[in-house]
Design an enzyme around this catalytic site. Structure first.
Site: not given
Ligand code: COA
Length: 323
Positions: A115, A250, A280
């Site tokens: 990225c 980004h 993304n």
């Molecule tokens: N739909 C519904 N529920 C989902 C889901 C989806 N697509 N993906 C995850 N969940 C659930 C998880 O299983 C978890 O459930 P649980 O609490 O029962 O275990 C809950 O949602 C919370 O998951 P979590 O991973 O803690 O959520 P979050 O608030 O951290 O959001 C991301 C997840 C991936 C959106 C977030 O962490 C993020 O954006 N991270 C950065 C990613 C990124 O930008 N990467 C690229 C960098 S270049």
């Protein structure tokens, strides 16, 4: 002083658009539009279809950038293409774009910083232009992440999309107005490579592999690393955050954009946001957002524009330019 100036931008998206609901229905995902919008800001993404590849999207974006620049492909002496999803292991996708544009004979290669790829590409192209390797360069970010997503993993497959963006850079005198690329800072820290990676490759498994990510940990590192590299570039160029006209970040997650802007004390009105429409798109996201804001008239001559990105590796970087 000779500096690299942006003289054109272009972008391209695949024909097929999928809303959150359409994605969930097509891949039978246990998710909802509400969850995706609330946690990421994403409402839709574009996925490449038959005949659409990283090279075809990159070529389409490059053509539009050349058109805006009023430049002919034959004037391009350097193509730096950032991608983590090349059409083939080799040759470099940049050479495929070069062939499609008909500007053979110059320099063309890919950079892989996921990225952050576009920031690395800007850094490399800017250095090469300033020391005279070419007069005009195409700097491209292009990806087809849909082809490395695991559609059984709802935590990652809802986050990414496909697309391409390109800038034409020209080496010319910066003058009193201090235009062009003013400073770029790039970083990498391989200690965190497991948090965001693809579990395959030509030398390890002989397969392409799928994207794997520990989202919450990536999120935490992203905000810290981005704020720190933005401050570094401001310090190096002697510019204050208040002077910045636009940040073109980004586009990983709307919450990362908010948190980073807040840390720098920048109002969200100065941040170009396209993650809602494009999701993304990895290395393509910065030039896609840049081109969107160029074409809708937000970015104007004389504006101070900060580009920034963070990605797998980890890699991260920022670049400040005056249009
Ligand atoms: N739909 C519904 N529920 C989902 C889901 C989806 N697509 N993906 C995850 N969940 C659930 C998880 O299983 C978890 O459930 P649980 O609490 O029962 O275990 C809950 O949602 C919370 O998951 P979590 O991973 O803690 O959520 P979050 O608030 O951290 O959001 C991301 C997840 C991936 C959106 C977030 O962490 C993020 O954006 N991270 C950065 C990613 C990124 O930008 N990467 C690229 C960098 S270049």
């Amino acid at each position: 002083m000779i500096r690299s100036h942006v003289i054109g931008s272009g972008s391209a998206l695949p024909a097929r658009r999928l809303t959150n609901e359409e994605l969930a229905a097509e891949y039978n995902l246990d998710t909802s539009d509400e969850w995706i919008v609330e946690r990421t800001g994403i409402t839709q993404r574009y996925f490449a279809g038959e005949g659409e590849t990283t090279a075809t999207l990159a070529t389409a974006a490059a053509r539009k950038a050349l058109e805006m620049a009023g430049a002919d492909a034959s004037e391009i002496g350097l193509i730096v293409l950032a991608t983590a999803t090349p059409d083939n292991t080799f040759p470099a996708t940049a050479t495929q774009v070069q062939q499609a544009l008909g500007c053979n004979g110059g320099i063309a290669f890919d950079v892989a910083a996921v990225c952050t790829g576009f920031l690395y590409a800007i850094g490399v192209a800017d250095s090469m232009l300033r020391i005279g390797h070419a007069k005009k360069a195409l700097v491209i970010g292009a990806e087809t992440f849909s082809r490395i997503l695991d559609f059984e993993d709802r935590t990652t497959c809802v986050l990414f999309g496909d697309g391409a963006g390109a800038l034409v850079l020209e080496a010319r005198e910066s003058g009193e107005a201090q235009t062009g690329v003013l400073g770029t800072k790039l970083h990498a820290d391989g200690a965190h490579c497991d948090l965001l990676h693809v579990d395959g490759g030509p030398s390890s498994t002989g397969t392409v592999g799928k994207l794997r990510m520990k989202g919450r940990e990536v999120f935490r590192h992203a905000v810290v690393n981005l704020s720190s590299v933005l401050k570094e570039v401001l310090e190096e160029t002697g510019v204050s955050a208040a002077e910045i006209d636009w940040v073109v970040p980004h586009q990983a997650n709307a919450r990362i954009l908010d948190a980073t802007a807040r840390k720098l004390g920048l109002p969200m009105e100065k941040v170009v946001v396209t993650v809602d429409r494009h999701a993304n798109t990895s290395a393509a996201s910065v030039p896609l957002a840049f081109d969107t804001a160029m074409r809708d008239g937000r970015l104007k001559a004389g504006d101070l524009v900060m580009l920034e990105a963070m990605g797998g590796g980890f890699t991260w970087g920022a670049s400040l330019l005056r249009l």
